[in-house]
Every structure is written in structure tokens, then in C-alpha cells.
Design an enzyme around this catalytic site. Structure first.
Site, PDB file in Angstrom:
ATOM      1  N   THR A 155       0.787  -1.277   0.051  1.00 29.77           N
ATOM      2  CA  THR A 155      -0.022   0.045   0.101  1.00 29.77           C
ATOM      3  C   THR A 155       0.826   1.340   0.198  1.00 29.77           C
ATOM      4  O   THR A 155       0.512   2.431  -0.530  1.00 29.77           O
ATOM      5  CB  THR A 155      -0.669   0.148   1.202  1.00 29.77           C
TER       6      THR A 155
ATOM      7  N   SER B 260       1.249  -7.455  -0.559  1.00 30.91           N
ATOM      8  CA  SER B 260       1.963  -8.638   0.139  1.00 30.91           C
ATOM      9  C   SER B 260       0.944  -9.683   0.666  1.00 30.91           C
ATOM     10  O   SER B 260       1.558 -10.567   1.071  1.00 30.91           O
ATOM     11  CB  SER B 260       2.620  -7.989   1.248  1.00 30.91           C
TER      12      SER B 260
ATOM     13  N   THR C  71       1.656  -4.199   4.287  1.00 36.10           N
ATOM     14  CA  THR C  71       1.375  -4.576   5.697  1.00 36.10           C
ATOM     15  C   THR C  71       0.939  -6.114   5.926  1.00 36.10           C
ATOM     16  O   THR C  71       1.277  -6.741   7.071  1.00 36.10           O
ATOM     17  CB  THR C  71       0.520  -3.519   6.621  1.00 36.10           C
ATOM     18  N   ASP C  72       0.163  -6.463   5.095  1.00 34.24           N
ATOM     19  CA  ASP C  72      -0.302  -7.710   5.281  1.00 34.24           C
ATOM     20  C   ASP C  72       0.576  -9.001   5.682  1.00 34.24           C
ATOM     21  O   ASP C  72       0.054  -9.920   6.554  1.00 34.24           O
ATOM     22  CB  ASP C  72      -1.434  -8.267   4.111  1.00 34.24           C
TER      23      ASP C  72
HETATM   24  N1  ASP Z   1      -2.688  -5.557   0.949  1.00 40.18           N
HETATM   25  C1  ASP Z   1      -1.623  -4.544   1.061  1.00 40.18           C
HETATM   26  C2  ASP Z   1      -0.157  -5.335   1.149  1.00 40.18           C
HETATM   27  O1  ASP Z   1      -0.093  -5.883   2.340  1.00 40.18           O
HETATM   28  C3  ASP Z   1      -1.874  -3.794   2.256  1.00 40.18           C
HETATM   29  C4  ASP Z   1      -1.024  -2.762   2.847  1.00 40.18           C
HETATM   30  O2  ASP Z   1       0.136  -2.808   2.595  1.00 40.18           O
HETATM   31  O3  ASP Z   1      -1.348  -2.089   3.893  1.00 40.18           O
HETATM   32  O4  ASP Z   1       0.375  -5.087   0.362  1.00 40.18           O
END
Ligand code: ASP
Length: 313
Positions: free
Chosen positions: A16, A62, A95-96
Site C-alpha cells: 500500500t 503483500s 502490511t499484510d
Molecule cells: N494489501 C496490502 C499489502 O499488504 C496492504 C498494505 O500494504 O497495507 O500489500
């Protein structure tokens, strides 16, 4: 001539932090992994003049992280840290699965130099994106005197790779360290040490060199009301190599799930008990299936994969 190690290398992997939405007010309907790491750095004027290098290692959301990307990333981190002029590495990530990548790098590399993962909960196009501040902080952490090991710099806090978990699906401070054990805080660019920099024994890159499609298959099964163990039996028919049970409380399992897991273990499947609780260890007791200690289910899965890779290499 000996040169001072002051170079920070930023490795981009997507997420993200590199995401874009059609409108600035859209904080969830965005597409992750659109901007390159150079674009992310350009959004942080406070880093201008710093000794930085940028390298795009991957470009993915991710949630889709995979073994081959981990192999490439671990090799890239290792290669960069081996350069005498490099003081530390920053990784921009989603973050995932950030806590999984952090844990894998910790176990495989256990670096003496700092490796700082960072990310964002809001896309780069948001009204108030959190990525630029997190990236700035991550560079500060990588350059901090005495910094070492794999950590996560996020929302002003520095977490140990072994402790950190994503605990919120939306808030900008989405990560917590188990039992609140922070490594440090970042305040106005200054790193205030609260705990210890992570250390450990590196398993080495050779541990993960096997082609990604030949890595052991380890799955997570959860205990819950009505858990009847049939999922375990189904996984066995598919040739699963290991199972991590995300048990209730102190890794407790329903009678049926416990029986199915014991059958699987007797048939040669590696089985560990962890807990679906947000924090806390699973204490071993005689006669119970082995515990995964204080590892969360996803980290226990990585630990088991690494153990199985070591057993069969
Ligand atoms: N779906 C995103 C990822 O993990 C979520 C994020 O980065 O906050 O790439």
C-alpha cells in the site's frame, strides 16, 4: 582507504505504501504496488541529500507474497549488507504479510547491520498518507548508532521481527509487539532506544535455496467451536508435510482436532501447537502435542518450514 558505512539501501517490494487510488479520499479501494521505490523517496524531501540507493526487488501486494520473492529478497538483502559502504537496508513492503517477511529474514540472515521493514496503511495518493513519514523514520532507524537486526519501523514505533504482529485492519498504527516489548520509538527523526536490537543465529541463505515449488507444505488449522479434525484428514490426503494448530488459549484443541493431529503426527506429519490468541506463549505440558513457544501461528509456520528444509537438505 576505509570509507565510513553511511549508505542506506532502500529495497522496494510493493504494498500500500506504493499504492494509488483514483481519488485522494479513497483509503481502501486503491491498487497496491503501483509506484516504484524511487517515487516513494521523491515524496520525502527530508531525505534529500542523504546517501541512499534504491532498488526494486519486487512489485506486489503483500497478500500475494510467495517463497520465490522471499528468496530473491533475502539474497538482495544479504548482498547489500555485504557491501562495506552499506550501513543498513530499508525494505518497503505491504502490511499484510510484513511480519512474516520480517521473521523469515531474521531467521535466515540474523544480520549484524540493521534491516528495517516499513509500510503504510494508506495509499500514496491519500489526503494524509502515512508512507512518507514511515519511510523517513525507517531510514533514521537504519542509520541510528548501534542499530542491528531485523526490525519494523511503523507509526513511530520500532518492533522486533520476532514480536511484531499486524493487529488492526484499518488504523494507521496497525502493528503491535507481543507484550508491548518495543525496541525503540522514533520521535522527530530521533531514535529512542527502549529495548534491545534483535539478535540471533543465522540459519544462512543456503537453508532457503531449494526451488520455491519444492518447499515443504505447511498449513495452519484453527481450533474453534465444532472443530472436527476433518480438515486435517483432507490435508493429509494432499500430502501436507507439516501442520501448525492455532489452538485456543494455551494451545488447547478440541478432542476431535487433537485426535486428528495425533494421527497425522503418527503418519509422519510434523505438528506444533500455537495459539490463536493475540499474544502469549503456549506452554508445553507432558503428553500434549509439541508447542511452538511464543510464535504466532504464521511465524510458527515459517519456523516449521525452515526446520523441514533443514531436515531434508
Ligand atoms: N494489501 C496490502 C499489502 O499488504 C496492504 C498494505 O500494504 O497495507 O500489500
Amino acid at each position: 582507504m576505509q570509507t565510513a558505512a553511511d549508505l542506506i539501501v532502500i529495497l522496494g517490494t510493493g504494498g500500500t505504501i506504493a499504492g494509488t487510488a483514483k481519488t485522494a479520499s479513497d483509503g481502501v479501494g486503491y491498487t497496491a504496488a503501483q509506484l516504484r521505490v524511487e517515487d516513494l523517496l521523491a515524496a520525502v524531501p527530508a531525505l534529500a541529500g542523504r546517501s541512499l540507493e534504491a532498488l526494486q526487488v519486487a512489485q506486489l501486494d503483500s497478500k500475494d507474497m510467495d517463497f520465490s520473492t522471499w528468496q530473491r529478497l533475502a539474497a538482495a538483502v544479504h548482498a547489500q549488507l555485504a557491501r562495506p559502504e552499506v550501513r543498513g537496508v530499508v525494505i518497503t513492503h505491504g502490511t499484510d504479510t510484513l511480519e512474516e517477511t520480517a521473521y523469515l529474514l531474521h531467521r535466515v540472515l540474523a544480520p549484524a547491520k540493521p534491516v528495517v521493514l516499513t509500510a503504510a496503511m494508506r495509499p500514496a495518493t491519500a489526503l494524509a498518507p502515512d508512507g512518507p513519514q514511515n519511510l523517513f523514520d525507517a531510514v533514521q532507524v537504519a542509520a541510528a548508532p548501534g542499530a542491528a537486526g531485523v526490525v519494523v519501523a511503523f507509526a513511530g514505533r520500532v518492533h522486533d521481527a520476532t514480536q511484531v504482529r499486524k493487529t488492526h485492519s484499518y488504523r494507521v498504527d496497525a502493528f503491535e509487539s507481543a507484550d508491548g516489548a518495543l525496541v525503540a520509538r522514533v520521535e522527530e527523526g530521533a531514535v529512542r532506544l527502549l529495548g534491545r536490537w534483535p539478535a540471533g543465529e543465522a540459519l544462512g541463505l543456503a537453508r532457503i535455496e531449494r526451488p520455491a515449488d519444492a518447499w515443504p507444505r505447511v498449513e495452519i488449522v484453527m481450533n474453534h467451536a465444532g472443530a472436527d479434525g476433518r480438515l486435517v484428514q483432507a490435508l493429509q490426503t494432499q500430502g501436507v508435510d507439516g501442520l501448525v494448530a492455532a489452538g485456543t488459549g494455551n494451545g488447547t484443541l478440541s478432542r476431535a482436532l487433537d485426535a486428528a493431529l495425533r494421527d497425522a503426527e503418527a503418519a509422519g506429519v510434523k505438528v506444533w501447537r500455537s495459539t490463536r490468541c493475540d499474544a502469549g506463549p503456549v506452554m508445553d505440558l507432558p503428553g500434549l502435542l509439541p508447542s511452538a513457544g511464543a510464535l504466532s501461528p504464521v511465524k510458527a509456520r515459517i519456523e516449521m518450514i525452515l526446520a523441514l528444509l533443514g531436515e531434508t537438505s
